[in-house]
Design a protein around this motif. Sequence first.
Motif, PDB file in Angstrom:
ATOM      1  N   GLU A  85      35.838  55.057  32.382  1.00  0.00           N
ATOM      2  CA  GLU A  85      34.276  54.982  32.476  1.00  0.00           C
ATOM      3  C   GLU A  85      33.591  53.509  33.628  1.00  0.00           C
ATOM      4  O   GLU A  85      32.096  53.525  33.556  1.00  0.00           O
ATOM      5  N   TYR A  86      33.917  52.591  32.694  1.00  0.00           N
ATOM      6  CA  TYR A  86      34.029  50.960  32.876  1.00  0.00           C
ATOM      7  C   TYR A  86      34.029  50.572  34.492  1.00  0.00           C
ATOM      8  O   TYR A  86      34.988  50.369  34.350  1.00  0.00           O
ATOM      9  N   GLN A  87      33.847  51.045  35.419  1.00  0.00           N
ATOM     10  CA  GLN A  87      34.153  50.982  37.074  1.00  0.00           C
ATOM     11  C   GLN A  87      33.052  51.683  37.670  1.00  0.00           C
ATOM     12  O   GLN A  87      32.211  52.991  37.231  1.00  0.00           O
ATOM     13  N   LEU A  88      32.163  51.372  38.685  1.00  0.00           N
ATOM     14  CA  LEU A  88      31.166  52.303  39.632  1.00  0.00           C
ATOM     15  C   LEU A  88      31.626  51.570  41.394  1.00  0.00           C
ATOM     16  O   LEU A  88      32.459  50.825  41.319  1.00  0.00           O
ATOM     17  N   GLU A  89      31.836  52.929  41.941  1.00  0.00           N
ATOM     18  CA  GLU A  89      32.188  52.885  43.146  1.00  0.00           C
ATOM     19  C   GLU A  89      31.875  51.885  44.051  1.00  0.00           C
ATOM     20  O   GLU A  89      30.347  51.914  44.352  1.00  0.00           O
ATOM     21  N   ILE A  90      31.918  51.811  45.149  1.00  0.00           N
ATOM     22  CA  ILE A  90      31.375  50.134  45.719  1.00  0.00           C
ATOM     23  C   ILE A  90      32.345  50.328  47.456  1.00  0.00           C
ATOM     24  O   ILE A  90      33.731  51.095  47.246  1.00  0.00           O
ATOM     25  N   GLU A  91      31.537  50.326  48.412  1.00  0.00           N
ATOM     26  CA  GLU A  91      32.048  51.269  50.056  1.00  0.00           C
ATOM     27  C   GLU A  91      31.890  49.427  50.224  1.00  0.00           C
ATOM     28  O   GLU A  91      33.130  48.833  50.975  1.00  0.00           O
ATOM     29  N   ASP A  92      31.433  48.651  50.586  1.00  0.00           N
ATOM     30  CA  ASP A  92      31.184  47.339  50.594  1.00  0.00           C
ATOM     31  C   ASP A  92      31.737  46.245  49.380  1.00  0.00           C
ATOM     32  O   ASP A  92      30.645  46.071  49.217  1.00  0.00           O
ATOM     33  N   THR A  93      32.608  46.323  49.679  1.00  0.00           N
ATOM     34  CA  THR A  93      32.928  45.288  49.239  1.00  0.00           C
ATOM     35  C   THR A  93      32.869  43.529  48.889  1.00  0.00           C
ATOM     36  O   THR A  93      32.751  42.867  48.076  1.00  0.00           O
ATOM     37  N   SER A  94      32.103  43.532  50.211  1.00  0.00           N
ATOM     38  CA  SER A  94      31.316  41.792  49.898  1.00  0.00           C
ATOM     39  C   SER A  94      30.136  41.893  48.821  1.00  0.00           C
ATOM     40  O   SER A  94      29.172  40.768  48.713  1.00  0.00           O
ATOM     41  N   LEU A  95      29.858  43.230  48.197  1.00  0.00           N
ATOM     42  CA  LEU A  95      28.669  42.877  47.454  1.00  0.00           C
ATOM     43  C   LEU A  95      29.224  42.043  46.519  1.00  0.00           C
ATOM     44  O   LEU A  95      28.788  41.918  45.216  1.00  0.00           O
ATOM     45  N   ILE A  96      30.429  42.122  45.772  1.00  0.00           N
ATOM     46  CA  ILE A  96      30.983  41.452  44.565  1.00  0.00           C
ATOM     47  C   ILE A  96      30.942  39.646  45.535  1.00  0.00           C
ATOM     48  O   ILE A  96      30.881  39.367  46.123  1.00  0.00           O
ATOM     49  N   SER A  97      30.334  39.307  44.641  1.00  0.00           N
ATOM     50  CA  SER A  97      29.964  37.765  44.156  1.00  0.00           C
ATOM     51  C   SER A  97      31.063  37.165  44.010  1.00  0.00           C
ATOM     52  O   SER A  97      32.265  37.099  43.695  1.00  0.00           O
ATOM     53  N   LYS A  98      31.439  35.499  45.181  1.00  0.00           N
ATOM     54  CA  LYS A  98      32.250  34.606  45.377  1.00  0.00           C
ATOM     55  C   LYS A  98      32.204  34.490  42.521  1.00  0.00           C
ATOM     56  O   LYS A  98      33.813  33.844  42.838  1.00  0.00           O
ATOM     57  N   GLU A  99      31.820  34.121  42.624  1.00  0.00           N
ATOM     58  CA  GLU A  99      31.754  33.846  41.057  1.00  0.00           C
ATOM     59  C   GLU A  99      32.456  35.074  40.902  1.00  0.00           C
ATOM     60  O   GLU A  99      33.390  34.584  39.848  1.00  0.00           O
ATOM     61  N   THR A 100      31.997  36.316  40.677  1.00  0.00           N
ATOM     62  CA  THR A 100      32.921  37.681  40.390  1.00  0.00           C
ATOM     63  C   THR A 100      33.862  37.668  40.561  1.00  0.00           C
ATOM     64  O   THR A 100      35.282  37.981  40.355  1.00  0.00           O
ATOM     65  N   ARG A 101      34.706  36.852  41.517  1.00  0.00           N
ATOM     66  CA  ARG A 101      36.006  36.761  42.323  1.00  0.00           C
ATOM     67  C   ARG A 101      36.635  35.613  41.704  1.00  0.00           C
ATOM     68  O   ARG A 101      38.104  36.614  41.590  1.00  0.00           O
ATOM     69  N   LYS A 102      36.066  35.290  41.273  1.00  0.00           N
ATOM     70  CA  LYS A 102      37.123  33.598  40.728  1.00  0.00           C
ATOM     71  C   LYS A 102      37.476  34.041  39.220  1.00  0.00           C
ATOM     72  O   LYS A 102      38.147  33.775  38.951  1.00  0.00           O
ATOM     73  N   TYR A 103      36.121  34.792  38.829  1.00  0.00           N
ATOM     74  CA  TYR A 103      36.405  35.716  36.995  1.00  0.00           C
ATOM     75  C   TYR A 103      37.654  36.491  37.443  1.00  0.00           C
ATOM     76  O   TYR A 103      38.615  36.362  36.591  1.00  0.00           O
ATOM     77  N   GLN A 104      37.825  37.623  38.451  1.00  0.00           N
ATOM     78  CA  GLN A 104      38.406  38.103  38.548  1.00  0.00           C
ATOM     79  C   GLN A 104      40.719  37.590  38.882  1.00  0.00           C
ATOM     80  O   GLN A 104      41.469  37.604  38.194  1.00  0.00           O
ATOM     81  N   GLU A 105      40.025  36.745  39.893  1.00  0.00           N
ATOM     82  CA  GLU A 105      41.429  35.676  40.325  1.00  0.00           C
ATOM     83  C   GLU A 105      41.518  34.735  37.909  1.00  0.00           C
ATOM     84  O   GLU A 105      43.080  35.061  38.077  1.00  0.00           O
ATOM     85  N   LYS A 106      40.430  34.042  37.624  1.00  0.00           N
ATOM     86  CA  LYS A 106      41.112  33.354  36.691  1.00  0.00           C
ATOM     87  C   LYS A 106      41.998  35.168  35.355  1.00  0.00           C
ATOM     88  O   LYS A 106      42.487  34.190  34.927  1.00  0.00           O
ATOM     89  N   VAL A 107      40.911  36.180  34.867  1.00  0.00           N
ATOM     90  CA  VAL A 107      41.819  36.624  34.089  1.00  0.00           C
ATOM     91  C   VAL A 107      43.516  37.041  34.753  1.00  0.00           C
ATOM     92  O   VAL A 107      44.038  37.840  34.187  1.00  0.00           O
TER      93      VAL A 107
END
Length: 570
Positions: free
Chosen positions: A248-270
């Motif tokens: 349940e801890y996820q949300l549908e997203i069509e436009d992935t550009s809505l994910i910020s650079k900061e969040t992408r940086k966190y994704q790469e870190k983990v």
Amino acid sequence: MESSKNIDFAKYFEKCKDIKWVLNNMYWIKDDKNDRIVKFKLWPEQEKILDRMHHKMLLPKARQIGISTLIGGIYFYYSLFKKDVKMSIVDKNEDFSKKKLDEKVKRPYERLGTDIEEDEELREFGKLIKNCALIKPEFRRSTSVIEFTTGSRVEAMSSIRGDGYGMAWVSEMGWISANYPEKADEIRSGCLQAVAPKGFVFLEGTFERGKIGGVFKDMIDSAKEVAGQKLTHEDYRIVFCSWWKQKEYQLEIEDTSLISKETRKYQEKVRKVKGINLTDQQLFWYQKKRSNLKDAMFTQFPTYLEEIFMGSATGSIYEEEMMKIKEESRIKRVVWDRTKPVYTFWDIGDDDSTAVWIGQKIFGEFRWLEYWSSRRNHPAVYVAKVKEWDQKYDFIDKIYFPHDAKQKLGRGGFTDHFYDAGMRNRIKIVPKIDSTWNGIAWTRTILDKSWFDEIGCSHEFKVGEITLPSGLTCLESYRSTDKKDNGVDKKPVKNIFTHGADAIRTAGEAEARGLIMETSGLINRGSDNSGYGSFTNRHRSGVKFAKKINGRTNVNNGNHNESRRTRHAK
């Protein structure tokens, strides 16, 4: 309807040897999100706990992933299928404990063999189990104790009393440790000792107060030291329960550009650090959640274990300021600017800790180079420390003491020892203010324009058996009483973190009174008798030239014969 005589109950009794089967088939709980009764189904994080069961379990966790429900299910199982097991539930207070007893054990027991179960064989088997494990008549109306004819018993309490317990469940251990450290200490040293040597202990909860954490953090740190070794029944096993394995801890997203650079940086870190691959749907949920929770995300929904220590202390006096400092990345390497004066700001203890912040004021901002703390020393030790900083930073231009410095340490006072060392001209006594809260308000102002060296301000100090916290930890942990005291407004709590917070408050109060001038070291203030000379004399005689090169100042000092650039937070 099939007659119970034709049901192979032996088959079901055999299945009941497996706790997972019982929980997935006979444990009915209330789904609070949808307000309905549902059959419990194990989630991945819950199964992980069962698979790694040990006598003593530490369960730091994200919110709302069903760990309390799982432990309630374990109690349900042991009540019905094990003999003479004495179990306890401890929570924030006795009312919370009673609620868990009712919702996690008593109600699921009452639902056995009722029409809520559509499978006829399981319904009849539930009735049989109920007849084999009856609640004893004298406990049917009790809200704090249930005892079954199996001899097993569950007690809800605020603290364990007596001994001989086969199981102890402490819920919200993180909250208890952060808000009622005395109770947490009593749980560790008293309550948990009431459990039989090879009994089971479950300590679970979301973590609070960042690096502080209290007893819960101490126990986690100790358990980490033996992780990977063969554990004895006295050792604790950590099973960290994260959010990202929950569907349940996820949300549908069509436009992935809505994910910020900061969040992408966190994704790469983990991914790099922990090998955790978060999907875009999980990242989008995380981004939305963090935009609301801010720094509390690390404690409420940590992705990996170490994150639980990264959050600020919720409820701390400087919580908003520290959160903003982290968000703006103002904790990093801060480099000393040799062209600007260096100051020290003090809180002086009699028989407890003395704390000192060392920093500079540059273009209206405060650059904190390091923090230092010690306790129960003769003033000569502190005089020697200033001389050591004189060597390290060329010269300490001003020494700011709180208003009571002259009264500290009995006859002669604290300041006289500095006067005797020839430091009279450098000492500034910050006048007493009418209210501590006014001082705190002034300190908030300088925190909004402060940078902290990530090494110098994060260092802890071992003094005998005591570890004094770092300066940053003191700021994160400085908190007030939860309520008014005898009608008087709430006030800051006096504890091991107070001294570091009070020392930087000396800076806040000095700044508010106009006592800190960032050019004070560049005017002629006369000589200093400490043997180091004034900032002005040392630098005027040594600086041969200074010129701008690409926006930086290149200073060639004749005494040191080296090129230096203007120091700044980078």
